[in-house]
Scaffold this active site. Structure first.
Site, PDB file in Angstrom:
ATOM      1  N   HIS A  54       0.961  -1.137   0.040  1.00  0.00           N
ATOM      2  CA  HIS A  54       0.046   0.103   0.021  1.00  0.00           C
ATOM      3  C   HIS A  54       0.748   1.245   0.150  1.00  0.00           C
ATOM      4  CE1 HIS A  54      -3.743  -1.984   1.618  1.00  0.00           C
ATOM      5  NE2 HIS A  54      -3.219  -2.890   0.874  1.00  0.00           N
ATOM      6  N   GLU A  56       0.643   4.091   1.538  1.00  0.00           N
ATOM      7  CA  GLU A  56       1.114   4.516   2.796  1.00  0.00           C
ATOM      8  C   GLU A  56       2.547   3.691   3.385  1.00  0.00           C
ATOM      9  OE1 GLU A  56      -2.014   3.629   1.813  1.00  0.00           O
ATOM     10  OE2 GLU A  56      -3.485   3.982   3.304  1.00  0.00           O
ATOM     11  N   CYS A  84      -6.547   2.103   5.387  1.00  0.00           N
ATOM     12  CA  CYS A  84      -7.338   0.920   5.816  1.00  0.00           C
ATOM     13  C   CYS A  84      -6.684   0.684   7.239  1.00  0.00           C
ATOM     14  CB  CYS A  84      -6.816  -0.341   4.752  1.00  0.00           C
ATOM     15  SG  CYS A  84      -5.017  -0.872   5.212  1.00  0.00           S
TER      16      CYS A  84
END
Length: 152
Positions: A54, A56, A84
């Site tokens: 991801h 991030e 998430c």
């Protein structure tokens, strides 16, 4: 305005991720004291066959290596989509000062939706949170990506 400048970089990274076939989410980490961009990335889950790829996580890893510390309290993160659970918890662990995000994610988000990581007793650090930054533009990037996939 500086906030939009960083989110625009995140949106560019999101579009790049979409062109690679990844869900178009982008992230940027900024050093608060200088305003310098320390890392920027888009999702690489599909490109790298990595479920943790991801945006991030990618920028958090890169900056932690650059500054030789897992704690990034002098940094802010800009993300095009509400993080998430995995990413929200990683943001907490990293001690990021402030989280800015664009689009809300009622299905998989974990900041204002779902498990609301930063509201949990087990969460040791809660960054300041600013949602809906460039929300419509961030939402449109995702909408266009999924519309194209459904047409294919």
């Amino acid at each position: 305005m500086a906030l939009n400048k960083y989110m625009k970089i995140a949106m560019t990274e999101a579009r790049k991720a979409g062109r690679r076939g990844d869900v178009p989410v982008g992230a940027v980490i900024v050093e608060v004291s200088s305003g310098r961009v320390l890392a920027q990335a888009g999702n690489r889950v599909e490109a790298d066959s990595d479920p943790t790829g991801h945006a991030e996580i990618l920028v958090l890893r890169e900056v932690a290596i650059k500054v030789c510390s897992p704690r990034l309290s002098g940094c802010d993160i800009y993300v095009t989509l509400e993080p998430c659970p995995m990413c929200a918890q990683a943001i907490s662990f990293s001690r990021i000062r402030r989280l800015y995000f664009g689009a809300y994610d009622s299905k998989n988000g974990a900041v204002d939706h779902g498990v609301k990581i930063f509201s949990q007793k087990f969460c040791n650090h809660k960054p300041e949170i600013i949602g809906s930054l460039e929300e419509k533009k961030c939402s449109n990037i995702l909408k266009e990506f999924f519309d194209r996939r459904r047409q294919a």
